[in-house]
Design an enzyme around this catalytic site. Structure first.
Site, PDB file in Angstrom:
ATOM      1  N   TRP A  91     -11.770  -6.120  -1.329  1.00 18.66           N
ATOM      2  CA  TRP A  91     -10.533  -6.719  -0.839  1.00 18.66           C
ATOM      3  C   TRP A  91     -10.592  -8.238  -1.056  1.00 18.66           C
ATOM      4  CZ3 TRP A  91     -12.004  -1.997  -0.012  1.00 18.66           C
ATOM      5  CH2 TRP A  91     -11.078  -1.014   0.283  1.00 18.66           C
ATOM      6  N   ASP A 150       0.827  -1.201   0.000  1.00 21.25           N
ATOM      7  CA  ASP A 150       0.000   0.000   0.000  1.00 21.25           C
ATOM      8  C   ASP A 150       0.866   1.257   0.000  1.00 21.25           C
ATOM      9  OD1 ASP A 150       0.887  -0.670   2.578  1.00 21.25           O
ATOM     10  OD2 ASP A 150      -0.655   0.532   3.529  1.00 21.25           O
ATOM     11  N   ARG A 153       5.749   4.234   6.023  1.00 14.81           N
ATOM     12  CA  ARG A 153       5.336   4.256   7.429  1.00 14.81           C
ATOM     13  C   ARG A 153       5.362   2.839   8.016  1.00 14.81           C
ATOM     14  NH1 ARG A 153      -0.434   5.970   5.400  1.00 14.81           N
ATOM     15  NH2 ARG A 153      -1.500   3.962   5.189  1.00 14.81           N
ATOM     16  N   ASP A 182      -6.092  -2.689  -2.745  1.00 13.82           N
ATOM     17  CA  ASP A 182      -5.279  -1.764  -3.529  1.00 13.82           C
ATOM     18  C   ASP A 182      -4.874  -2.372  -4.871  1.00 13.82           C
ATOM     19  OD1 ASP A 182      -5.149  -1.239  -0.646  1.00 13.82           O
ATOM     20  OD2 ASP A 182      -3.841   0.420  -1.189  1.00 13.82           O
ATOM     21  N   HIS A 229       1.244   6.009  -2.978  1.00 15.46           N
ATOM     22  CA  HIS A 229       0.163   5.031  -2.856  1.00 15.46           C
ATOM     23  C   HIS A 229      -0.397   4.859  -4.261  1.00 15.46           C
ATOM     24  CE1 HIS A 229      -1.907   3.436   0.779  1.00 15.46           C
ATOM     25  NE2 HIS A 229      -2.897   3.163  -0.057  1.00 15.46           N
ATOM     26  N   GLU A 269      -2.127   8.738  -1.250  1.00 15.73           N
ATOM     27  CA  GLU A 269      -3.137   7.875  -0.654  1.00 15.73           C
ATOM     28  C   GLU A 269      -4.492   8.571  -0.605  1.00 15.73           C
ATOM     29  OE1 GLU A 269      -3.570   5.102   3.328  1.00 15.73           O
ATOM     30  OE2 GLU A 269      -2.203   6.804   3.369  1.00 15.73           O
ATOM     31  N   GLU A 279       3.738   0.228   8.045  1.00 15.40           N
ATOM     32  CA  GLU A 279       2.707  -0.571   7.394  1.00 15.40           C
ATOM     33  C   GLU A 279       3.350  -1.356   6.262  1.00 15.40           C
ATOM     34  OE1 GLU A 279      -1.950  -0.013   6.012  1.00 15.40           O
ATOM     35  OE2 GLU A 279      -0.818   1.650   6.849  1.00 15.40           O
TER      36      GLU A 279
END
Length: 872
Positions: A525, A459, A463, A472, A759, A738, A465
């Site tokens: 998703w 993604d 950060r 995505d 993103h 993002e 993550e």
């Protein structure tokens, strides 16, 4: 230009050393602008060491993924292949291609001989950062060396060295997989690194994704709590005998100058602790520790499907300036993913820190969007000339704050360079047009894909993550498959998706690999297990891959979706739905204007239709009928739940209208016309600003084009205000964001905790650019036949789009000019001029834009073709 074969490949590998297949399918591309050429037959020559060459003649027009004609290869058996292609009577043929090697890796656990996974005898703290471990082994070779292969993986990430030299060019190897299901190893040709006599192999292992901190919940040791390494060096002697050097308990281990190296937090390196020659013969290893064997099953070991992660470029420093508080900041002019390489001399023991961020805020590097990720590298000087770059971390950054840089070295482009890193896929698309902002947007899309296609499709890269969010890639795969050759990359990721799906009640987890624990079934998703394989098939035409992925798609529809009494989504399920609707608040990105169950129901119907299409493609007739009927039944239920008798939708939003239009969910043909008008009016009423989130953005433009309203989407595409794609460009973004407002118009960063500037999801607009401005779509899976239908607009006067298909280069170039008394066009019209290049062994259907009577499509074979038409 003479006709020739430009590339021979195996399965989806450009470099086929250490692959998993023993009978790899073969593909070749063509070079040359020969007119209307189609292959009639081909010849393959396969040469195995010590054997006579085999030749095979096949009467076939196929040049992509043709069957391996010879006996299967064995583990480590090399063959070289040449291809010759014939056009048949009165048509030219190619000469033999250059020979290309193919070689399987180790295909069974037994092929690893006596190699075991080693860990250091050094004690480790289970809940702390794992300090990287150095392993070494001295060995002697007393035969002349014909060839040598190093097979290697790690419980963590590794770097390998032989006799003081680095092995290969992979970085962050073996990458990230769902290790418990599929743990990749790599194969290297190390023939030139070995010598008769004394040799040394040295390995460094860092924690990486295997045991490092992952996700915002501070999870550690998800796959294991101990760093380990497994390798086998297989040497073929000139007399044909084999010598094996494997990881065993005679190896030694130690720590070294890498104090820590973490995905999120960065690397700390003390050059004073370097042990010169540790990876070469003659080194004094008396202070090194022993090793121990770890319990490890080799059953999960797998050869990679994707290319490795590599250093793929360098980016020069553009500016050095002082922050508002007087700190030194480097600006590389481009938001990228990778790390720094430094060349520096200064006082021994002095430490330099490098804090990496994507943007500046209030005159300082903006670390708040990193959340808990430190993204900081620390380097301690040796007192001599130091050159360094980190080994087991990566950063997403444009700006770097530097503290502690020594006065003895000038801080400039000669001393600091940004190294760009991603999975080394082949770039297949190039775009340029008459609008500089649109060109920059397209560059931003590519840069965001590069930064987030690092071993898995993530993604964001900066950060705490950096996870493989399934929604995505669902949104972006149509674009991704055009701009890069993603076939092997996504094939491997989908293998993991299937494994994780089976462990999650047949619902694909939110992220793959799944490091978040239990994930409830949720639309879009979860629908990625259907949509991503289908898009992959459209792009590459590989029915074998589709067959591999069919069971996962079917299980999602049959067992994974949680349904209500009429077969639609259960109304109590969690749904991301139209995530990041621009009207959502900074702290509530799921607060969308379109009902989450309307969105989810629409995607369920679409996925059901795709499974029916898959079934048809795979000749599963009964399944095709079953899912076609299910699709019809669900559509009726959708209409009852969400559409009134006059065709209005429960949520008359951009997404609420886009989904039933694009997925064909209305009952009356007249409803499509009226819904299109209402959608266009919504777009105009919103001043051509985007009103969609994850569910609607990637298909909004395609919907408007399909219903004759491409001009409305051009208005959105060229919108320079928030929310809009070009807002990010005019705000000096060099990657896609993002949030539509990750940065506000006043230059401040969005206050939400989820704010990334790299993103790829909103970059899904790239597919509309390629298909409408470039005019290119496949008319059958794999691009053997394709359509050319440019829709000029948006004030553009020129555009060039290039795409390297499996057959060769496809390109369109068009210009739009006032007629000025042109012979065929009135003064009120403009002249549209189009040049199309069609590669050998393929065919295009060209549809010209025209203000006159509708023209019939033009079907053409290979070569360069030029056309003109008149448009208003």
């Amino acid at each position: 230009m003479a006709l020739s074969i430009s590339q021979v490949s195996f399965e989806h590998h450009r470099t086929a050393l250490g692959i998993a297949e023993t009978s790899p399918r073969i593909s070749w591309r063509f070079d040359g602008q020969v007119s209307d050429w189609h292959q009639a037959s081909y010849d393959l020559e396969i040469q195995r060491p010590g054997k006579d060459a085999e030749t095979f003649h096949v009467d076939s027009a196929e040049s992509v993924l043709v069957p391996w004609p010879s006996d299967p290869l064995e583990s480590g058996e090399e063959a070289t292949v040449r291809v010759k292609s014939s056009g048949g009577r009165d048509k030219p043929s190619t000469s033999w291609s250059h020979p290309v090697s193919v070689e399987p890796g180790l295909l069974t656990p037994e092929d690893w001989k006596e190699a075991v996974v080693l860990a250091s005898d050094r004690a480790t703290e289970v809940n702390a950062t794992h300090r990287p471990i150095y392993f070494r082994k001295d060995f002697a070779l007393d035969q002349d060396i014909a060839s040598a292969r190093l097979y290697i993986t790690a419980l963590g990430l590794y770097e390998a060295r032989l006799n003081g030299q680095r092995v290969g060019d992979h970085v962050l190897a073996p990458g990230w997989q769902s290790y418990t299901h599929r743990h990749e190893y790599n194969t290297y040709d190390v023939t030139d690194l070995l010598k008769n006599g004394e040799n040394t192999v040295g390995l460094t292992v860092g924690e990486g994704w295997y045991s490092g901190r992952l996700a915002w919940e501070n999870n550690r040791n998800i796959y294991g709590d101990t760093l380990g390494v497994l390798c086998l060096l297989a040497v073929t002697n000139s007399n044909g005998t084999k010598t094996y050097i494997s990881t065993d308990t005679t190896w030694k281990s130690s720590t070294g100058p890498i104090i820590s190296s973490e995905i999120y937090d960065g690397e700390t390196y003390d050059s004073r602790l370097e042990q010169k020659g540790w990876d070469s013969p003659g080194f004094d290893k008396s202070s090194w520790l022993g090793v121990r064997e770890l319990n490890f099953s080799k059953d999960a070991l797998a050869a990679p499907d994707a290319p490795p992660v590599r250093r793929v470029g360098e980016h020069k420093l553009e500016n050095v300036f002082s922050s508002a508080s007087g700190k030194t900041v480097l600006d590389f002019g481009q938001n990228l993913v990778g790390w720094l390489r430094i060349r520096v001399k200064g006082p021994r023991g002095q430490s330099i820190s490098f804090v990496h961020t994507e943007v500046m805020e209030d005159g300082e590097v903006a670390t708040r969007p990193l959340r808990t990720a430190k993204a900081t590298d620390n380097f301690t000087l040796s007192g001599g000339n130091d050159e360094w770059e980190p080994s087991f971390t990566f950063h997403g950054f444009r700006y770097v704050q530097v503290e502690g840089w020594p006065n003895e070295t000038k801080l400039d482009a000669d001393s600091v360079t940004a190294i760009v890193v991603h999975t080394d896929m082949e770039q297949t698309a190039f775009f340029d047009c008459s609008d500089s902002l649109l060109n920059r947007l397209h560059k931003n899309i590519l840069w965001s894909m590069r930064g987030n296609f690092l071993s898995i499709p993530t993604d964001c890269p900066q950060r705490d993550e950096r996870l493989g969010w399934t929604g995505d890639i669902h949104a972006f795969s149509r674009t991704a498959n055009f701009v890069y050759d993603t076939a092997g990359f996504l094939r491997g990721w989908l293998r993991d998706a299937r494994s994780e799906q089976k462990e999650n009640n047949y619902a694909p987890p939110y992220v793959i690999p799944n490091v978040l624990g239990d994930s409830s079934a949720t639309s879009i998703w979860g629908d990625s297990i259907v949509a991503v394989p289908w898009q992959l098939f459209q792009s590459f035409g590989d029915e074998k891959m589709l067959e591999e992925q069919y069971a996962g798609a079917k299980d999602w529809i049959d067992k994974g979706v949680l349904r209500n009494e009429v077969g639609l989504w259960n109304r109590s399920t969690f749904q991301y739905a139209d995530w990041l609707d621009p009207k959502g608040t900074p702290d509530n990105p799921g607060d969308a204007t379109t009902d989450k169950y309307l969105v989810s129901d629409a995607y369920l119907i679409h996925s059901t239709e795709l499974v029916a299409n898959m079934s048809t493609q795979l000749s599963l007739v009964e399944n095709a009928e079953k899912y076609t009927k299910a699709r019809a039944k669900l559509t009726n239920a959708f209409q009852d739940a969400w559409v009134s008798q006059n065709g209005t939708v429960a949520n008359e939003t951009q997404t609420g209208l886009t989904l039933p239009l694009y997925f064909r969910l209305f009952s009356d043909p007249a409803h499509y016309t009226s819904a299109t008008k209402r959608l266009v009016n919504l777009v105009k009423g919103n001043e051509y600003k985007v009103g969609t989130g994850f569910a609607g953005t990637h298909i909004l433009g395609h919907t408007l084009s399909e219903y004759g309203a491409a001009d409305s989407f051009y208005g959105m595409l060229m919108q320079e205000e928030d929310p809009g794609w070009l807002f990010q460009v005019v705000m000096n973004g060099t990657t896609t964001w993002e949030r539509w407002d990750s940065m506000l118009a006043n230059g401040s960063v969005n206050s939400g905790s989820m704010t990334s500037f790299n993103h790829y999801a909103v970059g899904s607009v790239g597919s509309w650019i390629h298909e409408n401005i470039g005019g290119l779509t496949p008319s059958e899976p794999g691009w053997k036949k394709f359509n050319v239908e440019v829709r000029p607009g948006g004030g553009l006067t020129e555009a060039t789009t290039k795409f390297t298909s499996a057959y060769g280069l496809i390109s369109t170039h068009w210009t739009l000019q006032m007629s000025k008394g042109h012979d065929n066009c009135s003064k009120k019209e403009r002249v549209f001029h189009l040049t199309v290049q069609v590669p050998p062994n393929s065919q295009a259907t060209v549809q010209l834009p025209s203000s006159g009577s509708e023209k019939k499509p033009i079907v053409v074979g290979s070569g360069v073709h030029e056309y003109e038409s008149c448009v208003v």
